[in-house]
Motif scaffolding. Structure first.
Motif, PDB file in Angstrom:
ATOM      1  N   HIS A 159      28.841  72.027 115.054  1.00  0.00           N
ATOM      2  CA  HIS A 159      28.156  71.959 113.832  1.00  0.00           C
ATOM      3  C   HIS A 159      29.138  72.089 113.106  1.00  0.00           C
ATOM      4  CE1 HIS A 159      23.857  73.003 114.829  1.00  0.00           C
ATOM      5  NE2 HIS A 159      24.052  72.162 115.445  1.00  0.00           N
ATOM      6  N   ALA A 160      30.414  72.931 113.093  1.00  0.00           N
ATOM      7  CA  ALA A 160      31.591  72.836 112.136  1.00  0.00           C
ATOM      8  C   ALA A 160      32.444  71.597 112.011  1.00  0.00           C
ATOM      9  CB  ALA A 160      32.535  73.897 112.458  1.00  0.00           C
ATOM     10  N   ALA A 161      32.150  70.582 113.125  1.00  0.00           N
ATOM     11  CA  ALA A 161      32.748  69.531 113.268  1.00  0.00           C
ATOM     12  C   ALA A 161      31.959  68.271 112.413  1.00  0.00           C
ATOM     13  CB  ALA A 161      33.025  68.971 114.347  1.00  0.00           C
ATOM     14  N   LEU A 162      30.638  68.804 112.140  1.00  0.00           N
ATOM     15  CA  LEU A 162      29.614  67.994 111.379  1.00  0.00           C
ATOM     16  C   LEU A 162      29.669  68.312 110.081  1.00  0.00           C
ATOM     17  CD1 LEU A 162      26.606  67.684 113.840  1.00  0.00           C
ATOM     18  CD2 LEU A 162      28.662  66.104 113.368  1.00  0.00           C
ATOM     19  N   GLY A 163      30.071  69.536 109.637  1.00  0.00           N
ATOM     20  CA  GLY A 163      30.352  70.152 108.247  1.00  0.00           C
ATOM     21  C   GLY A 163      31.638  69.865 107.629  1.00  0.00           C
ATOM     22  N   ILE A 164      32.723  69.954 108.374  1.00  0.00           N
ATOM     23  CA  ILE A 164      33.987  69.594 107.749  1.00  0.00           C
ATOM     24  C   ILE A 164      34.119  68.415 106.743  1.00  0.00           C
ATOM     25  CG2 ILE A 164      36.356  68.867 108.368  1.00  0.00           C
ATOM     26  CD1 ILE A 164      36.029  71.194 110.587  1.00  0.00           C
ATOM     27  N   PRO A 165      33.297  67.249 107.351  1.00  0.00           N
ATOM     28  CA  PRO A 165      33.619  65.943 106.370  1.00  0.00           C
ATOM     29  C   PRO A 165      33.177  66.434 104.852  1.00  0.00           C
ATOM     30  CG  PRO A 165      32.926  65.295 108.452  1.00  0.00           C
ATOM     31  CD  PRO A 165      32.928  66.793 108.269  1.00  0.00           C
ATOM     32  N   PHE A 166      31.954  66.994 104.675  1.00  0.00           N
ATOM     33  CA  PHE A 166      31.335  67.434 103.657  1.00  0.00           C
ATOM     34  C   PHE A 166      32.349  68.173 102.506  1.00  0.00           C
ATOM     35  CE2 PHE A 166      27.779  66.477 106.303  1.00  0.00           C
ATOM     36  CZ  PHE A 166      27.074  65.626 105.331  1.00  0.00           C
ATOM     37  N   VAL A 167      32.842  69.102 103.326  1.00  0.00           N
ATOM     38  CA  VAL A 167      33.842  70.104 102.631  1.00  0.00           C
ATOM     39  C   VAL A 167      35.055  69.506 102.145  1.00  0.00           C
ATOM     40  CG1 VAL A 167      35.268  72.330 102.671  1.00  0.00           C
ATOM     41  CG2 VAL A 167      32.857  72.163 103.848  1.00  0.00           C
ATOM     42  N   ILE A 168      35.421  68.540 102.981  1.00  0.00           N
ATOM     43  CA  ILE A 168      36.804  67.696 102.665  1.00  0.00           C
ATOM     44  C   ILE A 168      36.468  66.825 101.515  1.00  0.00           C
ATOM     45  CG2 ILE A 168      38.478  66.022 103.393  1.00  0.00           C
ATOM     46  CD1 ILE A 168      38.295  67.041 106.134  1.00  0.00           C
ATOM     47  N   ILE A 169      35.473  65.918 101.355  1.00  0.00           N
ATOM     48  CA  ILE A 169      34.925  65.290 100.416  1.00  0.00           C
ATOM     49  C   ILE A 169      34.786  65.984  99.051  1.00  0.00           C
ATOM     50  CG2 ILE A 169      33.243  63.817  99.367  1.00  0.00           C
ATOM     51  CD1 ILE A 169      32.906  62.571 102.466  1.00  0.00           C
ATOM     52  N   GLY A 213      30.346  73.660 101.320  1.00  0.00           N
ATOM     53  CA  GLY A 213      29.964  74.775 102.213  1.00  0.00           C
ATOM     54  C   GLY A 213      28.356  74.674 102.279  1.00  0.00           C
ATOM     55  N   LEU A 214      27.828  74.395 100.981  1.00  0.00           N
ATOM     56  CA  LEU A 214      26.131  74.336 101.079  1.00  0.00           C
ATOM     57  C   LEU A 214      25.623  73.098 101.613  1.00  0.00           C
ATOM     58  CD1 LEU A 214      25.235  75.241  97.314  1.00  0.00           C
ATOM     59  CD2 LEU A 214      25.069  76.703  99.569  1.00  0.00           C
ATOM     60  N   PHE A 215      26.349  71.977 101.458  1.00  0.00           N
ATOM     61  CA  PHE A 215      26.198  70.707 102.369  1.00  0.00           C
ATOM     62  C   PHE A 215      26.263  70.956 103.728  1.00  0.00           C
ATOM     63  CE2 PHE A 215      26.732  68.323  98.242  1.00  0.00           C
ATOM     64  CZ  PHE A 215      25.407  67.820  98.214  1.00  0.00           C
ATOM     65  N   ALA A 216      27.440  71.765 104.023  1.00  0.00           N
ATOM     66  CA  ALA A 216      27.976  71.929 105.704  1.00  0.00           C
ATOM     67  C   ALA A 216      26.492  72.871 106.313  1.00  0.00           C
ATOM     68  CB  ALA A 216      29.085  72.751 105.795  1.00  0.00           C
ATOM     69  N   PHE A 217      26.142  73.636 105.572  1.00  0.00           N
ATOM     70  CA  PHE A 217      25.120  74.801 105.826  1.00  0.00           C
ATOM     71  C   PHE A 217      23.774  73.722 106.118  1.00  0.00           C
ATOM     72  CE2 PHE A 217      21.486  77.412 105.178  1.00  0.00           C
ATOM     73  CZ  PHE A 217      21.695  78.607 105.956  1.00  0.00           C
ATOM     74  N   ILE A 218      23.411  72.909 105.132  1.00  0.00           N
ATOM     75  CA  ILE A 218      22.138  72.050 105.399  1.00  0.00           C
ATOM     76  C   ILE A 218      22.303  71.257 106.634  1.00  0.00           C
ATOM     77  CG2 ILE A 218      20.865  70.327 104.320  1.00  0.00           C
ATOM     78  CD1 ILE A 218      21.571  71.512 101.613  1.00  0.00           C
ATOM     79  N   THR A 219      23.466  70.622 106.804  1.00  0.00           N
ATOM     80  CA  THR A 219      23.769  69.869 107.921  1.00  0.00           C
ATOM     81  C   THR A 219      23.397  70.535 109.430  1.00  0.00           C
ATOM     82  OG1 THR A 219      25.516  68.317 106.665  1.00  0.00           O
ATOM     83  CG2 THR A 219      25.470  68.402 109.181  1.00  0.00           C
ATOM     84  N   SER A 220      24.085  71.707 109.392  1.00  0.00           N
ATOM     85  CA  SER A 220      24.052  72.708 110.569  1.00  0.00           C
ATOM     86  C   SER A 220      22.706  73.163 110.876  1.00  0.00           C
ATOM     87  CB  SER A 220      24.855  73.654 110.573  1.00  0.00           C
ATOM     88  OG  SER A 220      24.667  74.881 111.538  1.00  0.00           O
ATOM     89  N   PHE A 221      21.647  73.406 109.694  1.00  0.00           N
ATOM     90  CA  PHE A 221      20.584  74.120 109.799  1.00  0.00           C
ATOM     91  C   PHE A 221      19.689  73.108 110.190  1.00  0.00           C
ATOM     92  CE2 PHE A 221      16.624  76.297 108.267  1.00  0.00           C
ATOM     93  CZ  PHE A 221      17.075  77.789 108.438  1.00  0.00           C
ATOM     94  N   ASP A 222      19.586  71.694 109.655  1.00  0.00           N
ATOM     95  CA  ASP A 222      18.685  70.628 110.085  1.00  0.00           C
ATOM     96  C   ASP A 222      19.170  69.888 111.320  1.00  0.00           C
ATOM     97  OD1 ASP A 222      17.268  71.478 107.785  1.00  0.00           O
ATOM     98  OD2 ASP A 222      17.872  69.989 106.374  1.00  0.00           O
ATOM     99  N   GLU A 223      20.331  70.330 111.793  1.00  0.00           N
ATOM    100  CA  GLU A 223      20.731  69.408 112.751  1.00  0.00           C
ATOM    101  C   GLU A 223      19.856  69.620 114.141  1.00  0.00           C
ATOM    102  OE1 GLU A 223      22.309  67.378 115.854  1.00  0.00           O
ATOM    103  OE2 GLU A 223      22.671  69.576 115.717  1.00  0.00           O
ATOM    104  N   VAL A 224      19.619  68.539 115.093  1.00  0.00           N
ATOM    105  CA  VAL A 224      18.784  68.703 116.287  1.00  0.00           C
ATOM    106  C   VAL A 224      19.505  68.029 117.298  1.00  0.00           C
ATOM    107  CG1 VAL A 224      17.267  66.888 115.584  1.00  0.00           C
ATOM    108  CG2 VAL A 224      16.551  68.734 117.493  1.00  0.00           C
ATOM    109  N   VAL A 225      20.257  66.832 116.993  1.00  0.00           N
ATOM    110  CA  VAL A 225      20.601  65.839 118.261  1.00  0.00           C
ATOM    111  C   VAL A 225      21.713  66.756 118.908  1.00  0.00           C
ATOM    112  CG1 VAL A 225      21.389  63.674 118.977  1.00  0.00           C
ATOM    113  CG2 VAL A 225      19.899  63.709 117.086  1.00  0.00           C
ATOM    114  N   VAL A 226      22.738  67.233 118.404  1.00  0.00           N
ATOM    115  CA  VAL A 226      23.862  67.986 118.835  1.00  0.00           C
ATOM    116  C   VAL A 226      23.464  68.927 119.692  1.00  0.00           C
ATOM    117  CG1 VAL A 226      26.107  69.080 118.247  1.00  0.00           C
ATOM    118  CG2 VAL A 226      25.399  66.952 117.159  1.00  0.00           C
ATOM    119  N   VAL A 227      22.492  69.855 119.137  1.00  0.00           N
ATOM    120  CA  VAL A 227      22.144  71.285 119.738  1.00  0.00           C
ATOM    121  C   VAL A 227      21.369  70.678 120.933  1.00  0.00           C
ATOM    122  CG1 VAL A 227      20.156  71.707 118.494  1.00  0.00           C
ATOM    123  CG2 VAL A 227      21.394  73.453 119.455  1.00  0.00           C
TER     124      VAL A 227
END
Length: 288
Positions: A159-169, A213-227
């Motif tokens: 989930h961190a790997a999915l959230g890092i792009p939002f933080v970088i941008i 960080g908020l976008f990363a949190f939303i991405t992790s909280f709503d993610e289902v495929v990876v988990v």
């Protein structure tokens, strides 16, 4: 840009002016309509996914908090509450890791002497571009080879790997207007790089960091495929539980959970907008 139609506008301009607004209104209604249906249904007193006659008559007997109580385990089933607890553990940890690594990466890529900057940026934001199922499959095979598959740490890393792009941008966008002479002045005054970062740079880029960080949190909280691929039953998150509720048993509790997620998303997006306005004021882009 003018927000009102001038009195000398031609017929074509008037058609475009009103037609564009009608089209935008229809698109907005199309997007918001499912939410307007789900929220009232979550208060249905019966175990149905339809509006009962009592609800249509606005009879108080047709409305209840039954599904919200079931979500909290009032019916003896604590699977929803456990999944919610797992999400509240995984999402903050993934967000913390995303913010830490993403902020450092954005600051590093903002330096003019970094070689292959575009290539590195493309690689770091690739999780946003590559289809999620491909990323998930790759993580599954890699985690299986290093004994991370089915572990909490593995899910947090994914989930961190999915959230890092939002933080970088978001941090990169904030750094685009950062005055680098401030860091040079701090260095001339004898401040070390760590002190300069926390005392000078971080306060100015903080809105971008929090937004990412908020976008990363939303991405992790709503993610289902990876988990589903890299997690196990012990890391069953709320979206995973919702997926099971739709596939294996049609549970009206999903309506209550969906409403809770909508409220959380609205609150987080409102926070992002407030931070964006604050960031603009700090950069002198708006008078307010």
């Amino acid at each position: 840009m003018a927000t009102t139609l001038p009195p000398y506008a031609t017929t074509g301009q008037k058609i475009w002016y009103y037609g564009f607004r009608v089209f935008c209104g229809l698109v907005f209604f199309y997007l918001i309509f499912p939410i307007l249906i789900v929220i009232p249904l979550s208060f249905n007193a019966q175990d149905f996914f339809t509006f009962t006659p009592e609800m249509l008559r606005l009879d108080p007997e047709g409305y209840s908090l039954k599904h919200y109580k079931d979500f909290l385990g009032a019916n003896g089933d604590y699977s929803w509450l456990q999944a919610f607890s797992n999400s509240l553990i995984i999402a903050p940890l993934a967000t913390l890791l995303s913010v830490s690594l993403g902020t450092l990466a954005a600051i590093g890529l903002s330096q003019p002497h970094v070689p292959f900057k575009r290539q590195i940026m493309a690689l770091l934001i690739s999780p946003m571009i590559v289809p999620l199922i491909i990323t998930s499959a790759g993580m599954f095979f890699f985690y299986s080879s290093v004994s991370l598959q089915g572990t909490l740490f593995g899910v947090v890393l994914a989930h961190a790997a999915l959230g890092i792009p939002f933080v970088i941008i978001t941090v990169t966008a904030t750094l685009s207007s950062f005055d680098t002479s401030l860091t040079r002045a701090a260095a001339n005054m004898g401040a070390d790089p760590v002190t300069t970062f926390f005392k000078i740079q971080m306060p100015l880029i903080l809105p971008g960091v929090i937004s990412g960080g908020l976008f990363a949190f939303i991405t992790s909280f709503d993610e289902v495929v990876v988990v589903l691929l890299v997690g196990s039953a012990g890391q069953k998150t709320l979206p995973w539980q919702m997926f099971i509720g739709l596939r294996e048993q049609i549970s009206p509790t999903i309506l209550a959970v969906a409403t809770i997620l909508v409220v959380i998303s609205i609150a987080l997006l409102t926070t992002v907008e407030l931070l964006r306005r604050r960031s603009e004021r700090l950069r002198g882009m708006s008078p307010g």
